[in-house]
Write an enzyme that holds these catalytic residues in place. Sequence first.
Site, short mmCIF file in Angstrom:
data_model
loop_
_atom_site.label_atom_id
_atom_site.label_comp_id
_atom_site.label_asym_id
_atom_site.label_seq_id
_atom_site.Cartn_x
_atom_site.Cartn_y
_atom_site.Cartn_z
N GLY A 46 -14.90 -2.60 -10.19
CA GLY A 46 -14.33 -1.36 -10.71
C GLY A 46 -13.51 -0.64 -9.66
O GLY A 46 -13.76 -0.78 -8.45
N GLN A 51 -9.27 6.15 -5.49
CA GLN A 51 -9.44 5.07 -4.49
C GLN A 51 -8.12 4.45 -4.06
O GLN A 51 -8.06 3.81 -3.01
CB GLN A 51 -10.36 3.98 -5.05
N CYS A 90 -19.47 -0.19 -3.22
CA CYS A 90 -18.23 0.47 -3.62
C CYS A 90 -17.13 -0.06 -2.72
O CYS A 90 -17.33 -0.22 -1.51
CB CYS A 90 -18.38 1.98 -3.44
N LEU A 91 -15.95 -0.33 -3.29
CA LEU A 91 -14.85 -0.86 -2.47
C LEU A 91 -14.45 0.11 -1.36
O LEU A 91 -13.88 -0.31 -0.35
CB LEU A 91 -13.64 -1.20 -3.34
N HIS A 132 -20.40 4.62 -12.36
CA HIS A 132 -19.89 4.66 -10.98
C HIS A 132 -18.43 5.09 -10.94
O HIS A 132 -18.05 5.98 -10.17
CB HIS A 132 -20.07 3.27 -10.35
N GLU A 133 -17.60 4.47 -11.77
CA GLU A 133 -16.16 4.76 -11.72
C GLU A 133 -15.84 6.16 -12.24
O GLU A 133 -14.96 6.84 -11.70
CB GLU A 133 -15.37 3.71 -12.51
N HIS A 136 -16.26 8.72 -9.61
CA HIS A 136 -15.13 8.81 -8.68
C HIS A 136 -14.11 9.86 -9.15
O HIS A 136 -13.47 10.51 -8.33
CB HIS A 136 -14.39 7.46 -8.59
NI NI Z 1 -16.63 3.00 -6.00
#
Ligand code: NI
Length: 162
Positions: A46, A51, A90-91, A132-133, A136
């Site tokens: 995701g 991000q 998380c990226l 999660h997304e 963000h």
């Molecule tokens: Ni993330």
Amino acid sequence: MAIRIVRENGDEILRKRSREVEVVDEKIKQILADMVETLHSYNGVGLAGPQIGLLKRLVVIDLYDEKGPIKLVNPKIVKQKGEQEVEEGCLSFPNQFAKIIRPAEVIIEALDENGKKIKIKGEGLLAQAISHELDHLDGVLFVDKIIPGTLEYVTPENEKQK
Ligand code: NI
């Protein structure tokens, strides 16, 4: 299409609230395509607007299953149910993983890349990824929700020793 740079921990844009997208036009479609390409280049599940440095309520999710990449504009959770304890990363936090409590099931409403209203029900991993997304988009990060004592740093080197 282009791979965008993923912002990492410490970048203050990750803490800001994203704005609603007013018109789903070709530009938005292009950004979503870039987000999917970026997600795939990092083997992630995701990615959210902030991000890649854009405070827009845009999310892409790919569980690499038959649903394919899911592209969401202005997603909103309309219902959530239950809890699940999950392992999460998380990226924007490379090599960091922790245990988190996420809803077991969510129902969201959003627009697709053509501006059409969609409703998606997610359970298990999809519910986790959506939760999660969407966090963000409000500047909330998984590290805010860690079950104390569960944060681990996993690098390719120490993973081999396990
Ligand atoms: Ni993330």
